[in-house]
Design an enzyme around this catalytic site. Structure first.
Site, short mmCIF file in Angstrom:
data_model
loop_
_atom_site.label_atom_id
_atom_site.label_comp_id
_atom_site.label_asym_id
_atom_site.label_seq_id
_atom_site.Cartn_x
_atom_site.Cartn_y
_atom_site.Cartn_z
N THR A 1 10.33 8.52 7.01
CA THR A 1 9.60 9.51 7.64
C THR A 1 8.62 8.97 8.57
OG1 THR A 1 9.81 10.87 5.89
CG2 THR A 1 8.36 11.57 7.77
N THR A 2 8.08 7.94 8.03
CA THR A 2 6.87 7.42 8.90
C THR A 2 7.38 6.46 10.00
OG1 THR A 2 5.72 7.23 6.84
CG2 THR A 2 4.61 5.94 8.73
N TYR B 1 16.62 21.98 4.65
CA TYR B 1 16.86 23.00 5.43
C TYR B 1 18.15 23.66 4.56
CZ TYR B 1 17.87 26.35 9.38
OH TYR B 1 17.99 27.53 9.73
N TYR C 1 13.56 10.13 -3.21
CA TYR C 1 12.50 10.66 -2.48
C TYR C 1 12.09 12.15 -2.90
CZ TYR C 1 9.35 10.93 1.23
OH TYR C 1 7.87 11.04 2.05
N ARG D 1 7.83 18.74 2.90
CA ARG D 1 8.94 18.46 3.98
C ARG D 1 10.33 19.07 3.75
NH1 ARG D 1 7.40 14.96 8.16
NH2 ARG D 1 5.73 13.76 7.97
N LYS E 1 10.50 7.83 -5.16
CA LYS E 1 9.26 7.86 -4.67
C LYS E 1 8.89 9.28 -4.77
CE LYS E 1 7.34 7.69 0.15
NZ LYS E 1 7.54 7.77 1.76
N ILE F 1 4.77 3.64 -2.23
CA ILE F 1 5.18 3.21 -0.69
C ILE F 1 4.41 4.03 0.06
CG2 ILE F 1 7.12 4.07 0.69
CD1 ILE F 1 9.07 3.82 -1.85
#
Length: 296
Positions: free
Chosen positions: A48-49, A111, A137, A142, A165, A207
């Site tokens: 994402t980052t 989604y 993750y 999100r 994570k 992380i």
């Protein structure tokens, strides 16, 4: 006993951009070197980052290839390959493996989402078809869904599913996961501000977003905790809470890229729909950088 991918800190690395928002591959190489010289224990590429959501498929694979070559086996390279399309995720894993990735970081489907049974089927389908270890993750803020401890227990039975994570913000849930899974699932904090708390219930590192600008600090924080100096690690955690929170004063990675550019680390602009943060947030970021003794 499954092999650990890393202990300590893995930087969720930003993807540097040129002024026209094309990927700056030369700067990516230097960032990888700077991070490794700063002491990080692994690197997450195209998470994402790293603005994975707006990288084209060919860019995604090339970013992994460039990072792998730059790291030259000095630290593990963990590739973000999660998707809300199970078959697409397998394809991306296959190409990431060809590019040299050592492991995969895979977010829950978003989604369209799924059920807990769907999560088990999704991850096992992928794990059956890849040759590298998988870090799950869990980031409900999100994706709109969470992985329950009982689901982790079931997923941890697969040899290729080795870690998570965890960014659900629920320390009690993390403790329950550790209780149920034991050594069959390593736990990494997915939030910088919970690094020590999660290690206190059995986690083995983080992380990190903050380590983009403070790699040595985050490495030392984790090293201190994991090697017995829990008091020092706790002091470091508390000292850095201000800058950790500032890195999330806007949508990640907007603040961390702003901070890096303020510090002269030259990672360039964001890709739309991400948008530069407010002047108020910039002043907050600057004040917290100064608070940590970072010069600009």
């Amino acid at each position: 006993m499954k092999n650990k991918i890393f202990e300590g800190v893995a930087t969720a690395l930003v993807t540097p951009m040129n002024d026209d928002t094309t990927v700056n591959y030369d700067r990516l190489k230097s960032l990888v070197n700077e991070q490794i010289e700063g002491g990080v224990d692994a690197l997450v590429i195209c998470g994402t980052t790293g603005e994975k959501a707006t990288l084209r498929y060919d860019e995604h694979v090339k970013v992994i290839e460039v990072a792998v070559a730059a790291a030259n086996k000095r630290v593990p390279i963990i590739a973000g390959t999660g998707s809300n399309d199970t078959v697409y995720s397998v394809e991306l894993c296959e190409d990431a493996e060809k590019a040299g990735a050592d492991a995969f970081l895979m977010t829950t489907p978003y989604y369209n989402k799924t059920s807990q049974n769907g999560l088990i089927a999704h991850y096992n389908y992928i794990a059956d078809r890849v040759n590298k270890p998988i870090i799950l993750y869990n980031v409900p803020s999100r994706t709109g869904m969470t992985i329950k401890p009982e689901t982790y227990k079931e997923l941890s039975k697969h040899q290729n599913i080795v870690a998570v994570k965890e960014a659900n913000g629920d320390l009690s849930s993390v403790a329950e996961t550790k209780y149920l899974c034991g050594d069959d699932l390593d736990i990494y904090s997915g939030n910088d501000d919970q690094t020590v708390p999660i290690m206190s219930v059995g986690g083995i590192g983080v992380i990190s977003v903050l380590s983009n600008i403070m790699p040595t600090y985050m490495h030392e924080l984790c090293y201190n905790y994991l090697h017995g100096d829990k008091q020092k690690a706790t002091e470091m955690q508390v000292k850095a809470i201000g800058i950790m929170n500032a890195m999330f004063c806007d949508v990640n990675p907007i603040p961390v890229k702003e901070a890096m550019n303020i510090l002269g680390l030259n990672v360039g602009p964001l890709r739309l729909p991400l948008y530069p943060t407010s002047d108020k947030n910039i002043e907050l970021i600057k004040s917290k950088l100064k608070e940590m003794g970072l010069k600009f």
